[in-house]
Every structure is written in C-alpha cells, then in structure tokens.
Design a protein around this motif. Structure first.
Motif, PDB file in Angstrom:
ATOM      1  N   THR A   1       0.728  -1.066   0.031  1.00  0.00           N
ATOM      2  CA  THR A   1       0.082  -0.067   0.076  1.00  0.00           C
ATOM      3  C   THR A   1       0.795   1.308   0.015  1.00  0.00           C
ATOM      4  O   THR A   1       0.620   2.307  -0.802  1.00  0.00           O
ATOM      5  N   LEU A   2       1.902   1.298   0.947  1.00  0.00           N
ATOM      6  CA  LEU A   2       2.817   2.508   0.947  1.00  0.00           C
ATOM      7  C   LEU A   2       3.518   2.643  -0.382  1.00  0.00           C
ATOM      8  O   LEU A   2       3.810   3.870  -0.953  1.00  0.00           O
ATOM      9  N   GLU A   3       3.908   1.662  -0.713  1.00  0.00           N
ATOM     10  CA  GLU A   3       4.738   1.727  -2.310  1.00  0.00           C
ATOM     11  C   GLU A   3       3.719   1.976  -3.276  1.00  0.00           C
ATOM     12  O   GLU A   3       4.134   3.128  -4.050  1.00  0.00           O
ATOM     13  N   ALA A   4       2.556   1.627  -3.403  1.00  0.00           N
ATOM     14  CA  ALA A   4       1.324   2.323  -4.124  1.00  0.00           C
ATOM     15  C   ALA A   4       1.289   3.830  -4.118  1.00  0.00           C
ATOM     16  O   ALA A   4       1.197   4.595  -5.066  1.00  0.00           O
ATOM     17  N   ILE A   5       1.200   4.206  -2.843  1.00  0.00           N
ATOM     18  CA  ILE A   5       1.123   5.663  -2.752  1.00  0.00           C
ATOM     19  C   ILE A   5       2.295   6.451  -3.057  1.00  0.00           C
ATOM     20  O   ILE A   5       2.097   7.301  -3.773  1.00  0.00           O
ATOM     21  N   PHE A   6       3.311   5.796  -2.818  1.00  0.00           N
ATOM     22  CA  PHE A   6       4.870   6.499  -3.207  1.00  0.00           C
ATOM     23  C   PHE A   6       4.921   6.640  -4.785  1.00  0.00           C
ATOM     24  O   PHE A   6       5.265   7.637  -5.151  1.00  0.00           O
ATOM     25  N   ARG A   7       4.501   5.703  -5.394  1.00  0.00           N
ATOM     26  CA  ARG A   7       4.365   5.697  -6.857  1.00  0.00           C
ATOM     27  C   ARG A   7       3.531   6.508  -7.235  1.00  0.00           C
ATOM     28  O   ARG A   7       3.668   7.336  -8.485  1.00  0.00           O
ATOM     29  N   ALA A   8       2.398   6.572  -6.785  1.00  0.00           N
ATOM     30  CA  ALA A   8       1.260   7.555  -7.363  1.00  0.00           C
ATOM     31  C   ALA A   8       1.612   9.012  -7.120  1.00  0.00           C
ATOM     32  O   ALA A   8       1.251   9.899  -7.992  1.00  0.00           O
ATOM     33  N   LEU A   9       2.521   9.320  -6.059  1.00  0.00           N
ATOM     34  CA  LEU A   9       3.065  10.527  -5.921  1.00  0.00           C
ATOM     35  C   LEU A   9       4.431  10.867  -6.335  1.00  0.00           C
ATOM     36  O   LEU A   9       4.771  12.100  -6.136  1.00  0.00           O
ATOM     37  N   ASP A  10       4.978  10.135  -7.030  1.00  0.00           N
ATOM     38  CA  ASP A  10       6.331  10.249  -7.452  1.00  0.00           C
ATOM     39  C   ASP A  10       6.413  11.642  -8.497  1.00  0.00           C
ATOM     40  O   ASP A  10       5.699  11.526  -9.310  1.00  0.00           O
ATOM     41  N   SER A  11       7.305  12.278  -7.770  1.00  0.00           N
ATOM     42  CA  SER A  11       7.512  13.658  -8.608  1.00  0.00           C
ATOM     43  C   SER A  11       5.945  14.504  -8.282  1.00  0.00           C
ATOM     44  O   SER A  11       6.047  15.791  -9.074  1.00  0.00           O
ATOM     45  N   ARG A  12       5.180  14.103  -7.675  1.00  0.00           N
ATOM     46  CA  ARG A  12       4.060  14.952  -7.347  1.00  0.00           C
ATOM     47  C   ARG A  12       3.474  14.767  -6.091  1.00  0.00           C
ATOM     48  O   ARG A  12       2.215  14.703  -5.813  1.00  0.00           O
TER      49      ARG A  12
ATOM     50  N   ALA B   1       2.329  10.563   8.171  1.00  0.00           N
ATOM     51  CA  ALA B   1       3.813  11.179   8.493  1.00  0.00           C
ATOM     52  C   ALA B   1       4.683  10.770   7.368  1.00  0.00           C
ATOM     53  O   ALA B   1       5.710  11.741   7.170  1.00  0.00           O
ATOM     54  N   ALA B   2       4.601   9.563   6.826  1.00  0.00           N
ATOM     55  CA  ALA B   2       5.415   9.384   5.779  1.00  0.00           C
ATOM     56  C   ALA B   2       5.540  10.368   4.658  1.00  0.00           C
ATOM     57  O   ALA B   2       6.511  10.904   3.897  1.00  0.00           O
ATOM     58  N   VAL B   3       4.313  10.997   4.297  1.00  0.00           N
ATOM     59  CA  VAL B   3       4.026  11.629   3.022  1.00  0.00           C
ATOM     60  C   VAL B   3       4.884  13.036   3.379  1.00  0.00           C
ATOM     61  O   VAL B   3       5.503  13.851   2.785  1.00  0.00           O
ATOM     62  N   ALA B   4       4.434  13.472   4.716  1.00  0.00           N
ATOM     63  CA  ALA B   4       4.899  14.742   5.264  1.00  0.00           C
ATOM     64  C   ALA B   4       6.381  14.884   5.384  1.00  0.00           C
ATOM     65  O   ALA B   4       7.049  15.787   4.757  1.00  0.00           O
ATOM     66  N   TRP B   5       6.947  13.751   5.718  1.00  0.00           N
ATOM     67  CA  TRP B   5       8.396  13.545   5.581  1.00  0.00           C
ATOM     68  C   TRP B   5       8.973  13.802   4.259  1.00  0.00           C
ATOM     69  O   TRP B   5      10.219  14.305   4.001  1.00  0.00           O
ATOM     70  N   TRP B   6       8.459  12.960   3.285  1.00  0.00           N
ATOM     71  CA  TRP B   6       8.923  13.036   1.905  1.00  0.00           C
ATOM     72  C   TRP B   6       8.575  14.519   1.604  1.00  0.00           C
ATOM     73  O   TRP B   6       9.658  14.853   0.635  1.00  0.00           O
ATOM     74  N   ARG B   7       7.652  15.009   1.706  1.00  0.00           N
ATOM     75  CA  ARG B   7       7.685  16.755   1.372  1.00  0.00           C
ATOM     76  C   ARG B   7       8.983  17.488   1.828  1.00  0.00           C
ATOM     77  O   ARG B   7       9.321  18.559   1.089  1.00  0.00           O
ATOM     78  N   HIS B   8       9.327  17.134   2.904  1.00  0.00           N
ATOM     79  CA  HIS B   8      10.485  17.740   3.493  1.00  0.00           C
ATOM     80  C   HIS B   8      12.116  17.299   2.797  1.00  0.00           C
ATOM     81  O   HIS B   8      13.100  17.674   2.983  1.00  0.00           O
ATOM     82  N   HIS B   9      11.676  16.194   2.067  1.00  0.00           N
ATOM     83  CA  HIS B   9      12.864  15.551   1.249  1.00  0.00           C
ATOM     84  C   HIS B   9      12.542  15.228  -0.275  1.00  0.00           C
ATOM     85  O   HIS B   9      12.429  13.911  -0.466  1.00  0.00           O
TER      86      HIS B   9
ATOM     87  N   GLU C   1      13.835  15.287  -2.827  1.00  0.00           N
ATOM     88  CA  GLU C   1      14.723  14.680  -3.701  1.00  0.00           C
ATOM     89  C   GLU C   1      14.674  13.292  -3.685  1.00  0.00           C
ATOM     90  O   GLU C   1      15.215  12.374  -4.520  1.00  0.00           O
ATOM     91  N   GLN C   2      14.052  12.617  -2.865  1.00  0.00           N
ATOM     92  CA  GLN C   2      13.686  11.348  -2.534  1.00  0.00           C
ATOM     93  C   GLN C   2      12.936  10.613  -3.823  1.00  0.00           C
ATOM     94  O   GLN C   2      11.707  11.372  -4.039  1.00  0.00           O
ATOM     95  N   SER C   3      13.164   9.529  -4.441  1.00  0.00           N
ATOM     96  CA  SER C   3      12.216   9.055  -5.360  1.00  0.00           C
ATOM     97  C   SER C   3      11.171   8.091  -4.627  1.00  0.00           C
ATOM     98  O   SER C   3      11.422   7.591  -3.527  1.00  0.00           O
ATOM     99  N   ALA C   4      10.304   7.575  -5.556  1.00  0.00           N
ATOM    100  CA  ALA C   4       9.285   6.588  -4.953  1.00  0.00           C
ATOM    101  C   ALA C   4      10.192   5.212  -4.829  1.00  0.00           C
ATOM    102  O   ALA C   4       9.808   4.484  -3.520  1.00  0.00           O
ATOM    103  N   ASP C   5      10.997   4.863  -5.440  1.00  0.00           N
ATOM    104  CA  ASP C   5      11.889   3.805  -4.968  1.00  0.00           C
ATOM    105  C   ASP C   5      12.429   3.630  -3.706  1.00  0.00           C
ATOM    106  O   ASP C   5      12.709   2.841  -2.901  1.00  0.00           O
ATOM    107  N   GLU C   6      13.172   5.098  -3.760  1.00  0.00           N
ATOM    108  CA  GLU C   6      13.969   5.303  -2.438  1.00  0.00           C
ATOM    109  C   GLU C   6      12.977   5.476  -1.171  1.00  0.00           C
ATOM    110  O   GLU C   6      13.389   4.750  -0.076  1.00  0.00           O
TER     111      GLU C   6
END
Length: 224
Positions: free
Chosen positions: A99-110, A175-183, A185-190
């Motif tokens: 599920t988290l991987e799916a969210i990360f990929r849907a939000l990759d660069s967005r 929290a994971a998405v909020a952390w990503w917004r502060h970073h 440069e991280q890709s969905a894979d990362e």
C-alpha cells in the motif's frame, strides 16, 4: 522549475495543442495549490508558471474552483486507484508495504498531490469539499478494511485493538508523506526501500520470513 516550465514562461504557449497546454496549467496549479492550499493559491502565479495569460485559465476551467476541482479529481482518482490495486494479495504485513509503495509511486514527482486531497483550507461546503471528502473517505475505507483483514487473519487482539491500529496506520501514512515533502529529492523507489528497511529493523522475524514478498532492497551507496 523544470526546463519545460522555464521555456513556457519565457516564450508562452502559442501554437501548443490544447491538451498539452491544459496539462501545463494543471501541473502548475497542482504545485501552487499543493504548496499553499486552495485559500492562498493564486491563479496569477499559476498563469505565470504555465506561461499563459490569467484569462486563459478561466477560458479552460471557468473559475479558480473549476481549476482546483480538476486538479483534485486527477490527484484523488490516481491515489484511490493505486491503493485499491495494492490491496490484492496476502493480508499480512506485506499489505502495508504494498500500500505504501502504491502511494509513493502515485505521488512520485507529485508529492504535492496529497495536499490537494487533504487541503484544510478548502471551503467547509460546496463541490470542492464534497469531492475531497469522497476521496478521503474511500482512502480511509481501504485502510480500515486492510487493517481489519490483517487482524482477522492473525486471529489476535481485541475489537478496539483494530480501531487503534487503524488510526496508527492513518498516522503512519500521513507522516511518511509529510516527511517526503521535506525531502523531495527522494524518489518513490527510495521511499519504498526506506520503509522496507525500517520494517526489517522493527520486525526482523517477519522480514526474514517474508523478505521476498516485502521486496527488501539493499541500500544504494551514497544515498540517504
């Protein structure tokens, strides 16, 4: 700002196919509203970033609300579809990883798209609030079902444990998405690899037993 955005801002979009110009406007609007929220988001800024005149936004989308609603529909439908697909498979800890991987990929660069769905500055009534509520409720429903089926399959815990765990899951995703917004440069894979490494540390026995399903990836040299 990407090279495409800089070029559009410098020379405008004259001669660009309507579909391409519309995408350019929506991408600029999603970034603006995602960063500032509906209330503070500016159509003038969107127009400048897209390299168009402000009246063209109203020609395409009718109003600021129409522009936001289109951005919201694109972001919300993409997230719901990705999370729904991720529910297929075993109802164990790997479901959380999927599920988290799916969210990360849907939000990759967005990653700003998440804020469109969960924008706290939206009006408290009307079509924008109603449409956002549809996506929020469906994402919450999918999360609730996932946690419930995990507890059912493990045959452990009390009824209130499932409710508590569901709220913990909502908090983890946010929290994971909020952390990503502060970073950014991280890709969905990362992001996926980072979550899997954390799971491996917190639940070593589970990771060893289901490492293939979790898809634990080795850390890449030189990356955070």
């Amino acid at each position: 700002m990407s090279k495409q955005e800089k070029a559009a801002r410098a020379v405008g979009t004259k001669g660009m196919p309507r579909a391409d110009r519309e995408k350019l406007i929506l991408d600029a609007a999603a970034r603006e509203f995602g960063a500032k929220g509906y209330a503070r988001g500016s159509t003038a800024v969107v127009a400048a970033q897209a390299g168009i005149s402000k009246p063209m936004i109203y020609e395409y989308f009718g109003s600021k609300d129409g522009l936001y609603l289109t951005c919201l529909e694109h972001a919300g439908s993409r997230l719901v579809e990705a999370v729904a697909v991720a529910q297929k498979g075993p109802s164990d800890l790997t479901r959380a990883a999927r599920t988290l991987e799916a969210i990360f990929r849907a939000l990759d660069s967005r990653v700003h798209d998440w804020s469109l769905v969960y924008d706290t500055t939206l009006p408290t009534e009307g079509p924008l609030h109603a449409q956002a509520a549809v996506y929020r409720q469906e994402l919450n429903r999918l999360g609730t079902v996932g946690v419930s089926e995990f507890f059912d399959s493990s045959q452990a815990g009390e009824p209130l444990d499932t409710d508590f765990a569901t709220h913990l899951w909502y908090g983890t995703v946010s929290a994971a998405v909020a952390w990503w917004r502060h970073h950014p440069e991280q890709s969905a894979d990362e992001m996926t690899s980072r979550f899997e490494r954390i799971v491996a540390v917190l639940y070593p026995q589970t990771a060893v037993a289901s490492g293939v399903e979790l898809g634990i990836r080795p850390r890449k040299p030189g990356r955070g």
